[in-house]
Design a protein around this motif. Structure first.
Motif, PDB file in Angstrom:
ATOM      1  N   ASP A 290       0.827  -1.206   0.000  1.00 15.74           N
ATOM      2  CA  ASP A 290       0.000   0.000   0.000  1.00 15.74           C
ATOM      3  C   ASP A 290       0.859   1.253   0.000  1.00 15.74           C
ATOM      4  O   ASP A 290       0.539   2.246  -0.661  1.00 15.74           O
ATOM      5  CB  ASP A 290      -0.919   0.011   1.228  1.00 15.74           C
ATOM      6  CG  ASP A 290      -2.035  -1.023   1.123  1.00 15.74           C
ATOM      7  OD1 ASP A 290      -2.300  -1.496  -0.009  1.00 15.74           O
ATOM      8  OD2 ASP A 290      -2.634  -1.361   2.160  1.00 15.74           O
ATOM      9  N   PRO A 323       1.366 -10.501  -7.515  1.00 11.81           N
ATOM     10  CA  PRO A 323       0.500 -10.391  -6.346  1.00 11.81           C
ATOM     11  C   PRO A 323      -0.837 -11.090  -6.602  1.00 11.81           C
ATOM     12  O   PRO A 323      -1.198 -11.369  -7.742  1.00 11.81           O
ATOM     13  CB  PRO A 323       0.293  -8.883  -6.188  1.00 11.81           C
ATOM     14  CG  PRO A 323       1.318  -8.234  -7.051  1.00 11.81           C
ATOM     15  CD  PRO A 323       1.633  -9.205  -8.139  1.00 11.81           C
ATOM     16  N   ARG A 327      -4.803  -8.065  -3.989  1.00  8.77           N
ATOM     17  CA  ARG A 327      -3.697  -7.119  -3.761  1.00  8.77           C
ATOM     18  C   ARG A 327      -3.525  -6.186  -4.956  1.00  8.77           C
ATOM     19  O   ARG A 327      -3.340  -4.978  -4.805  1.00  8.77           O
ATOM     20  CB  ARG A 327      -2.398  -7.913  -3.522  1.00  8.77           C
ATOM     21  CG  ARG A 327      -1.159  -7.032  -3.401  1.00  8.77           C
ATOM     22  CD  ARG A 327      -0.734  -6.843  -1.955  1.00  8.77           C
ATOM     23  NE  ARG A 327      -1.700  -6.159  -1.120  1.00  8.77           N
ATOM     24  CZ  ARG A 327      -1.784  -4.821  -1.003  1.00  8.77           C
ATOM     25  NH1 ARG A 327      -0.987  -4.052  -1.673  1.00  8.77           N
ATOM     26  NH2 ARG A 327      -2.658  -4.288  -0.219  1.00  8.77           N
ATOM     27  N   GLN A 330      -6.325  -3.694  -4.929  1.00  7.97           N
ATOM     28  CA  GLN A 330      -6.103  -2.678  -3.897  1.00  7.97           C
ATOM     29  C   GLN A 330      -5.097  -1.632  -4.372  1.00  7.97           C
ATOM     30  O   GLN A 330      -5.241  -0.438  -4.113  1.00  7.97           O
ATOM     31  CB  GLN A 330      -5.601  -3.333  -2.601  1.00  7.97           C
ATOM     32  CG  GLN A 330      -5.315  -2.360  -1.464  1.00  7.97           C
ATOM     33  CD  GLN A 330      -6.545  -1.561  -1.054  1.00  7.97           C
ATOM     34  OE1 GLN A 330      -7.643  -2.124  -0.918  1.00  7.97           O
ATOM     35  NE2 GLN A 330      -6.391  -0.250  -0.877  1.00  7.97           N
TER      36      GLN A 330
END
Length: 378
Positions: A290, A323, A327, A330
């Motif tokens: 993130d 990923p 993921r 996101q």
């Protein structure tokens, strides 16, 4: 984390005889003006130059003899002074999704790769600009054996002609991406004439917005490309949102730095009006957190930019993986929260390992599935 380059599906197409020299010049190495001068020097009318170029780039012939409205004597002169193709096809792989990949052997025995990708309303070709690569990106097979040499203008265009001849009569090349083996801007002197031929009406006749040049980010060369003042699409292979991480993933960044790349890309946008695409290979546990998405969003939020996220191909024995879908999603959502447009690249040719450099590496490693390994800190 250990990276290894995976083996490919092994094609049984036999290797062809290697040529050690090329005494004739490639017809594709000539610009229109050079061909015009040659035609006039042979005592032929100047309009014959445009006829020859229409046959070369607009029709799917494979020899000068097939140019039936060219006088026999001129065809004989062409065959005497020039070679039509630069390469021989060593391997030809076809994916279940219609993607086709060629391994081409050049006159000196060096191998390069090119790919044809089919979609409902477009046929995109991806071509190489160098034999090998000096950039050293840790996830890429192209540079595992270093840089051998630049391709000539004719050798770049030759790949497009080879792929064009794979199309059916109803199909035509709609897009060209310079994203194969090598760093395109490191061979700009030979790439620019190829781009101009692709764009010229007397060449392939493709609009500039249908031609994309990918680069790891060489600031001076980005400026040079912009000075042509033809708005080709520019795709910058970013892969990291800060210098420390990018130095590990893209080692040449140590001598370049992100700030200079972004400044050069900004200048290119100002010069051409063409939105910049930033390519970002997602490596699970390396650059997909993130915090990485937030950093990238902060870098690009005030720029007219598009992020093309490319999940790493999951092919054994690579220890590096893509990923998970959540993921990846996101990561996209985080970028969107910074008002940065982002899409995930659709995988094409997965069953023939169509990522650049892998087929050449297998060919030159004798089909050994346990090829090379590199380390990256994570």
């Amino acid at each position: 984390m250990i990276l290894a380059c995976a083996a490919l599906y092994h094609s049984h197409t036999p290797s062809l005889h290697r040529r050690t020299s090329m005494t004739q010049r490639l017809i594709t190495d000539l610009s229109r003006d050079e061909l015009l001068a040659w035609v006039e020097a042979t005592g032929n009318a100047s309009y014959r130059a445009d006829q020859i170029r229409r046959w070369t780039y607009g029709k799917r012939v494979s020899s000068f003899d097939e140019m039936h409205d060219i006088p026999v004597t001129l065809r004989a002169s062409l065959a005497k002074d020039f070679t039509f193709f630069a390469s021989k096809i060593v391997r030809h792989q076809v994916s279940q999704d219609g993607t086709e990949k060629l391994l081409l052997e050049m006159h000196d025995g060096e191998n390069v790769e090119c790919v044809l990708m089919r979609e409902e309303k477009r046929q995109t070709v991806c071509v190489s600009t160098q034999v090998g690569c000096a950039m050293g990106c840790v996830f890429c097979a192209s540079g595992l054996k270093g840089l051998k040499r630049d391709l000539t203008t004719g050798e770049i265009l030759d790949q497009i002609l080879r792929l064009d001849r794979l199309l059916s009569i109803e199909e035509r090349i709609t897009n060209v991406v310079i994203m194969g083996m090598g760093e395109p801007l490191a061979n700009l002197k030979n790439l620019i004439p190829a781009l101009l031929t692709l764009n010229e009406k007397g060449g392939m006749g493709l609009g500039a917005r249908r031609i994309t040049v990918s680069t790891v980010g060489l600031p001076e060369k980005i400026h040079e490309l912009g000075e042509i003042n033809i708005p080709f699409n520019l795709a910058v292979s970013l892969h990291a949102p800060n210098n420390d991480l990018r130095n590990e993933i893209v080692p040449v960044n140590k001598n370049i730095h992100l700030e200079r790349i972004l400044q050069a890309a900004d200048h290119y946008f100002e010069k051409t009006g063409r939105r910049i695409t930033y390519e970002y290979v997602l490596l699970a546990g390396v650059n997909d957190a993130d915090e990485h998405a937030r950093e990238l969003g902060e870098l690009l939020t005030h720029r007219n930019a598009h992020v093309n996220l490319i999940p790493m191909n999951d092919v054994a024995p690579l220890s590096l993986t893509a990923p998970s879908a959540p993921r990846t999603n996101q990561f996209v959502e985080t970028l969107n929260s910074w008002n940065v447009n982002a899409t995930v690249r659709k995988r094409k040719g997965a069953d023939i390992d169509a990522a650049c450099g892998q087929l050449r590496l297998e060919q030159e490693s004798g089909g050994n599935p346990n090829l090379h390994a590199l380390e990256i800190n994570s």
